[in-house]
Write a protein that holds these residues in place. Sequence first.
Motif, short mmCIF file in Angstrom:
data_model
loop_
_atom_site.label_atom_id
_atom_site.label_comp_id
_atom_site.label_asym_id
_atom_site.label_seq_id
_atom_site.Cartn_x
_atom_site.Cartn_y
_atom_site.Cartn_z
N GLY A 87 -90.75 -57.68 3.04
CA GLY A 87 -89.32 -58.44 3.83
C GLY A 87 -88.67 -56.77 3.63
O GLY A 87 -88.94 -55.75 3.16
N VAL A 88 -87.50 -57.03 4.21
CA VAL A 88 -86.26 -55.77 4.11
C VAL A 88 -85.29 -56.24 3.19
O VAL A 88 -84.77 -56.90 3.54
CB VAL A 88 -86.15 -56.03 5.72
CG1 VAL A 88 -84.90 -54.76 5.91
CG2 VAL A 88 -86.98 -56.15 6.90
N ASP A 95 -83.83 -61.07 -3.46
CA ASP A 95 -84.55 -60.91 -3.02
C ASP A 95 -86.11 -59.50 -3.27
O ASP A 95 -86.88 -59.37 -2.59
CB ASP A 95 -84.20 -60.30 -2.28
CG ASP A 95 -83.21 -58.90 -1.67
OD1 ASP A 95 -83.27 -58.82 -2.85
OD2 ASP A 95 -82.81 -58.28 -1.20
N ALA A 96 -85.59 -59.43 -4.72
CA ALA A 96 -87.27 -58.41 -5.72
C ALA A 96 -87.38 -58.88 -6.72
O ALA A 96 -88.55 -58.36 -7.11
CB ALA A 96 -85.56 -57.28 -5.66
N THR A 150 -85.22 -47.12 -10.67
CA THR A 150 -84.64 -47.01 -9.33
C THR A 150 -83.86 -48.52 -8.74
O THR A 150 -84.18 -49.08 -8.84
CB THR A 150 -84.88 -46.33 -8.71
OG1 THR A 150 -84.54 -45.80 -7.69
CG2 THR A 150 -86.25 -47.01 -8.42
N GLU A 151 -82.79 -48.16 -7.60
CA GLU A 151 -82.30 -48.79 -7.18
C GLU A 151 -82.59 -48.35 -5.89
O GLU A 151 -82.85 -46.94 -5.39
CB GLU A 151 -81.07 -48.86 -7.33
CG GLU A 151 -80.36 -49.61 -8.65
CD GLU A 151 -78.74 -49.57 -8.34
OE1 GLU A 151 -77.95 -48.96 -7.74
OE2 GLU A 151 -78.63 -49.94 -9.20
N VAL A 152 -82.33 -49.49 -4.38
CA VAL A 152 -83.19 -48.99 -3.29
C VAL A 152 -81.65 -47.84 -3.01
O VAL A 152 -80.48 -48.58 -2.86
CB VAL A 152 -83.17 -50.00 -2.62
CG1 VAL A 152 -83.36 -50.24 -1.10
CG2 VAL A 152 -84.93 -50.98 -2.92
N SER A 197 -79.90 -54.44 -2.67
CA SER A 197 -81.01 -55.48 -3.18
C SER A 197 -81.24 -54.47 -4.75
O SER A 197 -80.78 -52.80 -4.38
CB SER A 197 -82.24 -54.74 -2.20
OG SER A 197 -81.49 -55.51 -1.01
N LYS A 198 -81.88 -54.58 -5.81
CA LYS A 198 -82.50 -54.07 -6.89
C LYS A 198 -83.97 -54.53 -7.08
O LYS A 198 -83.95 -55.51 -7.59
CB LYS A 198 -80.72 -54.03 -8.53
CG LYS A 198 -81.21 -53.31 -9.68
CD LYS A 198 -80.42 -53.55 -10.48
CE LYS A 198 -80.64 -52.67 -11.45
NZ LYS A 198 -79.46 -52.57 -12.32
N ARG A 199 -84.59 -53.46 -7.21
CA ARG A 199 -85.88 -53.49 -7.35
C ARG A 199 -86.24 -53.36 -8.60
O ARG A 199 -85.07 -52.86 -9.65
CB ARG A 199 -86.66 -52.15 -6.52
CG ARG A 199 -86.27 -52.39 -5.30
CD ARG A 199 -88.14 -51.54 -5.09
NE ARG A 199 -87.89 -50.20 -4.97
CZ ARG A 199 -88.83 -49.57 -5.03
NH1 ARG A 199 -89.97 -49.92 -4.34
NH2 ARG A 199 -88.82 -48.17 -5.33
N THR A 200 -87.11 -53.57 -9.26
CA THR A 200 -87.97 -53.50 -10.84
C THR A 200 -88.24 -52.13 -10.94
O THR A 200 -88.46 -51.29 -10.03
CB THR A 200 -89.03 -54.70 -11.46
OG1 THR A 200 -88.82 -54.65 -12.51
CG2 THR A 200 -90.08 -54.09 -10.20
#
Length: 264
Positions: free
Chosen positions: A52-53, A146-147, A262-264, A58-61
């Motif tokens: 997905g985009v 979304d993550a 980190t963050e996107v 957005s904040k990933r793990t």
Amino acid sequence: MLALSRGLVSRLQLFATDVAATPFPIRFLRGFSSEAAVAAEAETRIIDAKPGVMTPNSKRTGVIGVKCGMSAVWDKWGARIPITVLWVDDNIVSQVKTPEKEGIFALQIGCGQKKEKHLTKPEVGHYRAQGVPMKRKLREFPVTEDALLPVGTSLNVRHFVPGQYVDVTGITKGKGFQGGMKRHGFKGMPASHGASLSHRSIGSTGQRDAPGKVFKGQKMPGRMGAEQRTVKNVWIYKICPARNLMWVKGQVDSLCLSIIHTEV
């Protein structure tokens, strides 16, 4: 008898709540097991690892890395750049937290391996309930919806790309009980005249009769190190997917177990 009658009355009251609007199996569970009723009524969230985009919000793990060495590189001007080597040791998603149950969006990540005999019974029960292997270390990372990733998803250094900036958090090396010169960088007492066996003393810590006390927060000898610290904006120099190694710019040698997020 009084306690028993009170219990029966409360059960009957719960059992009679929303009788017409609730199916019979859930009514039965609601009267005799509140946890089962909540689980039956909660909406099941299906989490798939689909592409997905992501948006700028957005904040990933993150992942858990172990510092395994230091290195150096030279830039085009001949300047030496310190490099820290981090090893991402078998990271997997061990638990998914959602607002329906835990109230937040978060992923619990486990790294390494550990024998069952070296874990506590609650830890073993947690791993078995989630259906994941025993892990040496667990950390939780808040993420956006979304993550989210399903339980058992493997994470490696391909989670990052060279040139990316990350934050590294870990526990500093413990130095034990140290004096003021090493702990706070004090100058110390005179080295020649006027000082006798007190060259590394911290000197005066207060005033005279007014206020007649030492204020809180005064820098003094004490325990040094073994504290959580975060290094911001660490630049990723390169990654090695074959060995799950990551080279980051800067001196991160004080972090014995690093958490990279980190963050996107």
